[in-house]
Design a protein around this motif. Structure first.
Motif, PDB file in Angstrom:
ATOM      1  N   SER A  15      -9.153  -4.883  -0.729  1.00 26.88           N
ATOM      2  CA  SER A  15      -8.181  -4.777  -1.225  1.00 26.88           C
ATOM      3  C   SER A  15      -6.920  -4.401  -1.369  1.00 26.88           C
ATOM      4  O   SER A  15      -5.554  -4.335  -0.981  1.00 26.88           O
ATOM      5  CB  SER A  15      -8.181  -5.012  -2.435  1.00 26.88           C
ATOM      6  OG  SER A  15      -8.537  -3.851  -3.009  1.00 26.88           O
ATOM      7  N   ASP A  16      -6.952  -3.009   0.366  1.00 21.10           N
ATOM      8  CA  ASP A  16      -5.902  -1.717   0.023  1.00 21.10           C
ATOM      9  C   ASP A  16      -5.218  -2.180   1.371  1.00 21.10           C
ATOM     10  O   ASP A  16      -5.380  -3.465   2.371  1.00 21.10           O
ATOM     11  CB  ASP A  16      -7.205  -0.922   0.439  1.00 21.10           C
ATOM     12  CG  ASP A  16      -8.177  -1.030   1.555  1.00 21.10           C
ATOM     13  OD1 ASP A  16      -7.480  -0.682   3.146  1.00 21.10           O
ATOM     14  OD2 ASP A  16      -9.341  -1.111   1.581  1.00 21.10           O
ATOM     15  N   ALA A  17      -4.142  -1.492   1.323  1.00 19.74           N
ATOM     16  CA  ALA A  17      -3.064  -2.518   2.387  1.00 19.74           C
ATOM     17  C   ALA A  17      -3.357  -2.797   4.366  1.00 19.74           C
ATOM     18  O   ALA A  17      -3.332  -3.045   5.322  1.00 19.74           O
ATOM     19  CB  ALA A  17      -1.927  -1.774   2.658  1.00 19.74           C
ATOM     20  N   ALA A  18      -4.918  -1.178   4.921  1.00 20.45           N
ATOM     21  CA  ALA A  18      -5.315  -1.137   5.282  1.00 20.45           C
ATOM     22  C   ALA A  18      -5.924  -1.604   6.062  1.00 20.45           C
ATOM     23  O   ALA A  18      -5.631  -2.468   7.453  1.00 20.45           O
ATOM     24  CB  ALA A  18      -6.170   0.334   5.216  1.00 20.45           C
ATOM     25  N   THR A  20      -6.210  -4.573   4.900  1.00 18.99           N
ATOM     26  CA  THR A  20      -5.639  -6.531   5.041  1.00 18.99           C
ATOM     27  C   THR A  20      -4.435  -6.526   6.172  1.00 18.99           C
ATOM     28  O   THR A  20      -4.285  -7.596   6.797  1.00 18.99           O
ATOM     29  CB  THR A  20      -4.456  -6.018   3.840  1.00 18.99           C
ATOM     30  OG1 THR A  20      -5.016  -6.209   2.247  1.00 18.99           O
ATOM     31  CG2 THR A  20      -3.212  -7.790   4.097  1.00 18.99           C
ATOM     32  N   GLU A  21      -4.096  -5.138   7.234  1.00 16.74           N
ATOM     33  CA  GLU A  21      -3.174  -5.226   8.238  1.00 16.74           C
ATOM     34  C   GLU A  21      -4.087  -5.147   9.257  1.00 16.74           C
ATOM     35  O   GLU A  21      -4.203  -5.590  10.374  1.00 16.74           O
ATOM     36  CB  GLU A  21      -2.463  -3.534   8.423  1.00 16.74           C
ATOM     37  CG  GLU A  21      -1.641  -3.905   9.895  1.00 16.74           C
ATOM     38  CD  GLU A  21      -1.070  -2.301   9.867  1.00 16.74           C
ATOM     39  OE1 GLU A  21      -0.233  -2.229  10.720  1.00 16.74           O
ATOM     40  OE2 GLU A  21      -1.070  -1.511   8.889  1.00 16.74           O
TER      41      GLU A  21
END
Length: 768
Positions: A15-18, A20-21
């Motif tokens: 679920s972390d931004a990294a 997701t990107e």
């Protein structure tokens, strides 16, 4: 709520931004950015199957299959039940040329998902590379059923069908492909190529026109269109398309080669050489161009230059069979028969199923000394290699009715001013059309006034030069031919292997001076002069004998000759107008004995324009000098090709014709007798060595048939010593020949028809 989702999605949920990107970059196809972002994620989470998979996929898409392999392997190890993971790992292994492992992973994917279209397609490509072609076709078809829009599967299926010669099926697949992408220039060209494969050149041209409407500068479409137009004999249009293709892609040697071919077809041989040379300037020593330059020189009568080009082509590409065939054929034509045989055998070591080289070898072996038994074995080997006995035999019983009108089909590449054509004219002219229908199947693009004559007098004319044997056989089956006669099978562009498809109930070899070797050939037509009852020569066919085999219309162009030239010149001139392939070193040695036995005599040699070539003249001069015959006793005619009347007029320059062996004269013997010139022959123990003897017996000149070399020399010496007898023969022979069975045209047609009826009656009895 978050804990619940984590539990449902497993350890792969991030679920972390990294993450997701990184996943977004992968999803959008930004492979480089995805790889950069996924590397640290995958390192931190080695048990995250999705992270490993996405990293491996991104690296694979960047053409880094070796780097992609470890993360893809980890992904599959974690989740071995995911068909997509297995498929992608298979792709990496395939690119790394680890085909066995790739195939295993594709099959594992397909066990999980039998409708995985891309895995089916890639499985097909590996199977195709392994030559498991039926399985490959099945995979491509299943892939299309699973995903009707999968373009690679359509393309792979169509290309493989085309390679297999299954052109009709290939066209259906290309048409389906074009419904998916109607603006594909390549697919329109490929569809045209499949139509060309079926001999449907008009439809092929229309496909290329569609491609050119999409891209007027498509060199490939222009190139292919030119080939189709050339096959349609639309020569100016073919030349224009070929010229435009060469201008668009001047560095492409195939374009210049094709332009040269269109110019050769128009007999513009110097222009053709210039076109080929343009391609050669850009690509020196291109074997295809050297080979075609040699063909142009050969057609133009420049024999030495032709031989040189063929030799250069073979040196540049020793495995290039077309050049080796042309070199061997040229060597045969100038008398180097042993070299020719060695060349054909060299091709067949590499390509045992090469049909053209096989026929050429069988032809060349007739010119070389050898036993009847060894020649028979060569023919049996030909049949084994080329598929005799491998095609199913149709059920012909529906046509088994006695007494009905019979349909006779003649297959030949020589329905023109050619020795076979001249021999066929009386039969076509005098066949009883109330009892027989005549169908002619022409396997040559060459035509002349005699071709037009044949077309006007046949019940059906079928051009089959552009058809495969299988396709031509189907045409014959549809025509419901009862007796198929294959003329001079081993020579020229003839098609003896048509017989292996059994397109007619009865199949007959005619004008071929040896067995075909084929179990499907039922009969060989001859006479007892050619095949005596106790001959040592063997045949796979049943030999069916006419009272006299040879038939030829009287030579109406024959000029009137005042008398033998020895009466005018005070010395005897012997002569031979035979093919140099027949003039081997043994023949030269025997002719030299004749010249030495007749003081002051000379020998005139002529065959089309062959003796124009300095290399040919030099070789034969050297051979005769070995036996004490100087150049001043040889007359090697150095004029270009004669018109027929001028050719016949040259017989006025000789007193006595000397025949060749082991392959004797046939048309040359008949022409000499027509001109009143006696022919001395040495009768052989094979059919090919008995043609002249068979003719001489029919005109009451058995005394000119020698059984030994000593007798040959003595017959020639006695003739030369009696100018008065030569003068009488010169006056009597033409009329004697015209009244002989050799010119009994209508009688021969009736005799042949009786033979056909006997064959039919025998076949009917076998059916019952």
């Amino acid at each position: 709520m978050l804990d619940w989702l984590k539990n449902r999605l497993g350890s792969g949920f991030r679920s972390d931004a990294a993450t997701t990107e990184a996943y977004a970059a992968h999803q959008s196809g930004n492979w480089k950015r995805a790889a950069e972002l996924l590397q640290p994620i995958a390192s931190r989470h080695p048990d995250d199957a999705e992270a490993q998979y996405r990293l491996g996929d991104a690296l694979y898409q960047l053409n880094r299959a070796q780097d992609a392999l470890p993360p893809l392997e980890r992904a599959v190890k974690i989740r071995s039940d995911d068909a997509e993971y297995l498929y992608k790992l298979g792709n990496a292994l395939k690119d790394l040329e680890r085909a066995d492992e790739a195939l295993d992973h594709y099959r594992r994917a397909l066990r999980l998902d039998p409708l995985h279209s891309r895995a089916l397609n890639n499985t097909g490509t590996i199977l195709e590379e392994r030559d498991e072609l039926d399985q490959a076709l099945d995979c491509y078809r299943r892939a299309i059923l699973a995903d009707g829009k999968l373009l690679p599967a359509h393309t792979n299926l169509a290309v493989l069908l085309h390679k297999l010669g299954r052109y009709a099926e290939a066209t259906e697949v290309y048409e389906a492909l074009l419904r998916l992408q109607p603006d594909s220039v390549r697919d329109w060209c490929d569809l045209g190529n499949s139509y060309q494969g079926m001999g449907r050149y008009d439809e092929a041209v229309r496909c290329y026109e569609r491609a050119l409407a999409l891209d007027p500068s498509s060199a490939d479409a222009l190139y292919r269109s030119s080939i189709a137009l050339l096959n349609l004999e639309k020569l100016p249009e073919a030349e224009a398309a070929a010229r435009r293709a060469a201008e668009i892609a001047p560095v492409h040697p195939a374009g210049w080669r094709n332009l040269g071919d269109t110019l050769q077809a128009q007999h513009r041989f110097d222009d053709a050489v210039s076109a080929y040379q343009r391609g050669l300037d850009a690509h020196p020593d291109t074997p295809e161009l050297l080979n075609n330059i040699g063909a142009a020189y050969w057609s133009n009568g420049s024999l030495d230059q032709a031989l040189s080009c063929f030799e250069r082509a073979v040196k540049a590409a020793p495995q290039f069979s077309d050049a080796r065939k042309n070199l061997s054929t040229a060597q045969s034509a100038v008398g180097l028969i042993d070299d020719a045989i060695a060349g054909y055998r060299d091709i067949l070591k590499r390509e045992p199923a090469n049909e053209h080289a096989s026929r050429l070898l069988l032809s060349a072996l007739l010119y070389a000394p050898g036993s009847a038994a060894s020649l028979f074995e060569e023919h049996l080997d030909f049949a084994r290699r080329l598929g005799s006995g491998k095609h199913p035999v149709p059920d012909w019983k529906a046509g088994a009715r006695p007494g009905r009108k019979l349909r006779i089909g003649y297959v030949s590449s020589d329905l023109r001013r050619h020795p076979v054509g001249f021999n066929l004219v009386p039969l076509v002219e005098h066949h009883d059309r109330a009892a027989f229908e005549i169908y002619l199947y022409s396997s040559s693009r060459q035509r002349d006034s005699m071709t037009d004559w044949f077309k006007e007098r046949t019940d059906a004319w079928r051009p089959i030069a552009n058809l495969s044997d299988a396709a031509a056989a189907q045409v014959i089956v549809q025509d419901e031919v009862d007796i198929l006669v294959l003329l001079a099978g081993r020579f020229d562009e003839n098609r003896p292997l048509l017989a292996t498809y059994r397109p007619a109930p009865i199949q007959v070899s005619m004008h071929d001076p040896a067995t075909s070797g084929l179990t499907e050939m039922d009969y060989l037509i001859a006479d007892r002069g050619l095949v005596p009852r106790r001959a040592r020569e063997q045949f796979t066919e049943r030999v069916a004998c006419l009272p006299t085999f040879y038939v030829h219309p009287p030579v109406r162009e024959a000029p009137l000759h005042a008398g033998p030239p020895c009466a005018r010149d005070g010395r005897v001139t012997f002569g031979s107008f035979n093919n140099p392939a027949k003039i081997n070193e043994g023949v030269v040695a025997l002719w030299a004995q004749v010249l030495n036995a007749v003081s002051g005599s000379r020998l005139l040699l002529k065959y089309f324009n062959t003796f124009v070539a300095p290399g040919v003249r030099s070789r034969y001069s050297g051979l005769f000098r070995k036996h004490g015959i100087d150049d001043d006793r040889l007359i090697l005619v150095d004029k270009p090709r004669d018109a027929r009347k001028h050719h016949l007029d040259r017989y006025s320059q000789i007193d006595i014709a000397l025949d060749t062996f082991p392959f004797t004269g046939s048309t040359t013997t008949f022409e000499a007798l027509s001109m009143g010139i006696p022919v001395v022959t040495l009768e052989g123990d094979r059919m090919v060595g008995r043609w002249s003897a068979a003719m001489l017996r029919k005109v009451g000149l058995s005394r000119l048939i020698a059984r030994s070399e000593v007798e040959y020399v003595e017959i020639a010496r006695q003739l030369a010593s009696n100018p008065d007898a030569l003068a009488r023969l010169r006056g009597e022979l033409p009329e004697r020949l015209a009244r002989s069975p050799l010119c009994a045209e209508q009688a021969r047609a009736r005799q042949l028809e009786r033979l056909y009826r006997c064959m039919w009656a025998r076949w009917l009895a076998q059916q019952s």
